[in-house]
Design a protein around this motif. Structure first.
Motif, PDB file in Angstrom:
ATOM      1  N   ALA A 240       0.847  -1.187   0.000  1.00  0.00           N
ATOM      2  CA  ALA A 240       0.000   0.000   0.000  1.00  0.00           C
ATOM      3  C   ALA A 240       0.888   1.245   0.000  1.00  0.00           C
ATOM      4  O   ALA A 240       1.849   1.326   0.760  1.00  0.00           O
ATOM      5  CB  ALA A 240      -0.903  -0.002   1.234  1.00  0.00           C
ATOM      6  N   LEU A 241       0.567   2.187  -0.864  1.00  0.00           N
ATOM      7  CA  LEU A 241       1.283   3.461  -0.939  1.00  0.00           C
ATOM      8  C   LEU A 241       0.299   4.570  -0.598  1.00  0.00           C
ATOM      9  O   LEU A 241      -0.837   4.558  -1.063  1.00  0.00           O
ATOM     10  CB  LEU A 241       1.833   3.697  -2.344  1.00  0.00           C
ATOM     11  CG  LEU A 241       2.735   2.628  -2.923  1.00  0.00           C
ATOM     12  CD1 LEU A 241       3.082   2.954  -4.373  1.00  0.00           C
ATOM     13  CD2 LEU A 241       3.990   2.486  -2.109  1.00  0.00           C
ATOM     14  N   THR A 242       0.733   5.509   0.217  1.00  0.00           N
ATOM     15  CA  THR A 242      -0.126   6.639   0.538  1.00  0.00           C
ATOM     16  C   THR A 242       0.565   7.934   0.145  1.00  0.00           C
ATOM     17  O   THR A 242       1.791   8.019   0.164  1.00  0.00           O
ATOM     18  CB  THR A 242      -0.468   6.674   2.040  1.00  0.00           C
ATOM     19  OG1 THR A 242       0.736   6.615   2.796  1.00  0.00           O
ATOM     20  CG2 THR A 242      -1.352   5.508   2.425  1.00  0.00           C
ATOM     21  N   ALA A 243      -0.237   8.922  -0.221  1.00  0.00           N
ATOM     22  CA  ALA A 243       0.313  10.207  -0.647  1.00  0.00           C
ATOM     23  C   ALA A 243       0.971  10.934   0.514  1.00  0.00           C
ATOM     24  O   ALA A 243       2.015  11.551   0.360  1.00  0.00           O
ATOM     25  CB  ALA A 243      -0.781  11.071  -1.265  1.00  0.00           C
ATOM     26  N   GLU A 244       0.344  10.861   1.676  1.00  0.00           N
ATOM     27  CA  GLU A 244       0.883  11.496   2.878  1.00  0.00           C
ATOM     28  C   GLU A 244       0.761  10.504   4.026  1.00  0.00           C
ATOM     29  O   GLU A 244      -0.229   9.791   4.122  1.00  0.00           O
ATOM     30  CB  GLU A 244       0.094  12.750   3.231  1.00  0.00           C
ATOM     31  CG  GLU A 244       0.268  13.874   2.252  1.00  0.00           C
ATOM     32  CD  GLU A 244      -0.476  15.116   2.708  1.00  0.00           C
ATOM     33  OE1 GLU A 244      -0.571  15.354   3.921  1.00  0.00           O
ATOM     34  OE2 GLU A 244      -0.980  15.836   1.839  1.00  0.00           O
ATOM     35  N   ALA A 245       1.752  10.482   4.882  1.00  0.00           N
ATOM     36  CA  ALA A 245       1.702   9.595   6.040  1.00  0.00           C
ATOM     37  C   ALA A 245       0.691  10.122   7.054  1.00  0.00           C
ATOM     38  O   ALA A 245       0.826  11.230   7.544  1.00  0.00           O
ATOM     39  CB  ALA A 245       3.085   9.484   6.673  1.00  0.00           C
TER      40      ALA A 245
ATOM     41  N   HIS B 292       3.375  -1.463   3.817  1.00  0.00           N
ATOM     42  CA  HIS B 292       2.898  -0.103   3.552  1.00  0.00           C
ATOM     43  C   HIS B 292       4.107   0.813   3.446  1.00  0.00           C
ATOM     44  O   HIS B 292       5.031   0.718   4.254  1.00  0.00           O
ATOM     45  CB  HIS B 292       1.999   0.344   4.712  1.00  0.00           C
ATOM     46  CG  HIS B 292       1.635   1.783   4.653  1.00  0.00           C
ATOM     47  ND1 HIS B 292       2.298   2.750   5.377  1.00  0.00           N
ATOM     48  CD2 HIS B 292       0.682   2.433   3.949  1.00  0.00           C
ATOM     49  CE1 HIS B 292       1.754   3.925   5.120  1.00  0.00           C
ATOM     50  NE2 HIS B 292       0.776   3.765   4.264  1.00  0.00           N
ATOM     51  N   VAL B 293       4.102   1.670   2.444  1.00  0.00           N
ATOM     52  CA  VAL B 293       5.153   2.676   2.287  1.00  0.00           C
ATOM     53  C   VAL B 293       4.462   4.035   2.262  1.00  0.00           C
ATOM     54  O   VAL B 293       3.661   4.318   1.375  1.00  0.00           O
ATOM     55  CB  VAL B 293       5.967   2.460   0.986  1.00  0.00           C
ATOM     56  CG1 VAL B 293       6.986   3.562   0.799  1.00  0.00           C
ATOM     57  CG2 VAL B 293       6.648   1.098   1.008  1.00  0.00           C
ATOM     58  N   PRO B 294       4.740   4.867   3.269  1.00  0.00           N
ATOM     59  CA  PRO B 294       4.072   6.168   3.340  1.00  0.00           C
ATOM     60  C   PRO B 294       4.672   7.172   2.361  1.00  0.00           C
ATOM     61  O   PRO B 294       5.820   7.050   1.955  1.00  0.00           O
ATOM     62  CB  PRO B 294       4.322   6.601   4.783  1.00  0.00           C
ATOM     63  CG  PRO B 294       5.614   5.953   5.145  1.00  0.00           C
ATOM     64  CD  PRO B 294       5.637   4.638   4.409  1.00  0.00           C
TER      65      PRO B 294
ATOM     66  N   ASP C   6       9.582   7.061  -0.667  1.00  0.00           N
ATOM     67  CA  ASP C   6      11.035   6.927  -0.772  1.00  0.00           C
ATOM     68  C   ASP C   6      11.282   5.713  -1.666  1.00  0.00           C
ATOM     69  O   ASP C   6      10.960   4.575  -1.291  1.00  0.00           O
ATOM     70  CB  ASP C   6      11.628   6.712   0.621  1.00  0.00           C
ATOM     71  CG  ASP C   6      13.120   6.470   0.628  1.00  0.00           C
ATOM     72  OD1 ASP C   6      13.679   6.024  -0.390  1.00  0.00           O
ATOM     73  OD2 ASP C   6      13.732   6.710   1.680  1.00  0.00           O
ATOM     74  N   VAL C   7      11.814   5.934  -2.851  1.00  0.00           N
ATOM     75  CA  VAL C   7      11.989   4.869  -3.835  1.00  0.00           C
ATOM     76  C   VAL C   7      12.870   3.748  -3.290  1.00  0.00           C
ATOM     77  O   VAL C   7      12.581   2.564  -3.510  1.00  0.00           O
ATOM     78  CB  VAL C   7      12.552   5.422  -5.164  1.00  0.00           C
ATOM     79  CG1 VAL C   7      12.847   4.297  -6.141  1.00  0.00           C
ATOM     80  CG2 VAL C   7      11.579   6.412  -5.775  1.00  0.00           C
ATOM     81  N   ASP C   8      13.912   4.086  -2.557  1.00  0.00           N
ATOM     82  CA  ASP C   8      14.770   3.044  -1.978  1.00  0.00           C
ATOM     83  C   ASP C   8      13.976   2.168  -1.019  1.00  0.00           C
ATOM     84  O   ASP C   8      14.125   0.946  -1.009  1.00  0.00           O
ATOM     85  CB  ASP C   8      15.980   3.649  -1.272  1.00  0.00           C
ATOM     86  CG  ASP C   8      16.978   4.247  -2.249  1.00  0.00           C
ATOM     87  OD1 ASP C   8      17.030   3.779  -3.412  1.00  0.00           O
ATOM     88  OD2 ASP C   8      17.709   5.182  -1.852  1.00  0.00           O
ATOM     89  N   ARG C   9      13.146   2.784  -0.196  1.00  0.00           N
ATOM     90  CA  ARG C   9      12.313   2.021   0.739  1.00  0.00           C
ATOM     91  C   ARG C   9      11.339   1.134  -0.019  1.00  0.00           C
ATOM     92  O   ARG C   9      11.152  -0.037   0.312  1.00  0.00           O
ATOM     93  CB  ARG C   9      11.557   2.982   1.663  1.00  0.00           C
ATOM     94  CG  ARG C   9      10.466   2.352   2.475  1.00  0.00           C
ATOM     95  CD  ARG C   9      10.992   1.737   3.756  1.00  0.00           C
ATOM     96  NE  ARG C   9       9.881   1.254   4.553  1.00  0.00           N
ATOM     97  CZ  ARG C   9       9.719  -0.010   4.909  1.00  0.00           C
ATOM     98  NH1 ARG C   9      10.613  -0.901   4.592  1.00  0.00           N
ATOM     99  NH2 ARG C   9       8.681  -0.378   5.614  1.00  0.00           N
ATOM    100  N   LEU C  10      10.713   1.661  -1.062  1.00  0.00           N
ATOM    101  CA  LEU C  10       9.770   0.889  -1.868  1.00  0.00           C
ATOM    102  C   LEU C  10      10.467  -0.311  -2.504  1.00  0.00           C
ATOM    103  O   LEU C  10       9.951  -1.427  -2.488  1.00  0.00           O
ATOM    104  CB  LEU C  10       9.129   1.770  -2.931  1.00  0.00           C
ATOM    105  CG  LEU C  10       8.160   1.085  -3.891  1.00  0.00           C
ATOM    106  CD1 LEU C  10       7.012   0.418  -3.138  1.00  0.00           C
ATOM    107  CD2 LEU C  10       7.637   2.084  -4.909  1.00  0.00           C
TER     108      LEU C  10
END
Length: 74
Positions: free
Chosen positions: A26-31, A47-49, A53-57
């Motif tokens: 899940a990706l969100t625009a804002e945490a 989930h990546v807030p 962060d592309v590295d985190r994704l």
């Protein structure tokens, strides 16, 4: 998405036998507080807030696609 939000989409995907084991991030625009818990509860693997962060994704995606870290480096 105009008809469903991401969590509704995850809930629709998970019961489908063909895609039940599909890794979902899940990706969100804002945490926002509770976003991660809500997505995981609906069936997301992680989930990546945002801002993303592309590295985190990529780290999350690699961990889901190769959970034992067995991919050989070239």
């Amino acid at each position: 998405m105009p008809e469903m939000d991401g969590c509704e989409t995850i809930s629709a995907i998970r019961p489908t036998p063909r895609s039940a084991g599909l890794p979902i991030v899940a990706l969100t625009a804002e945490a926002m507080p509770g976003d991660r818990e809500k997505a995981i509860a609906r069936g997301a693997n992680d989930h990546v807030p945002g801002p993303v962060d592309v590295d985190r994704l990529l780290t999350v995606a690699c961990a889901l696609l190769d959970p034992e870290g067995t991919e050989e480096e070239v």
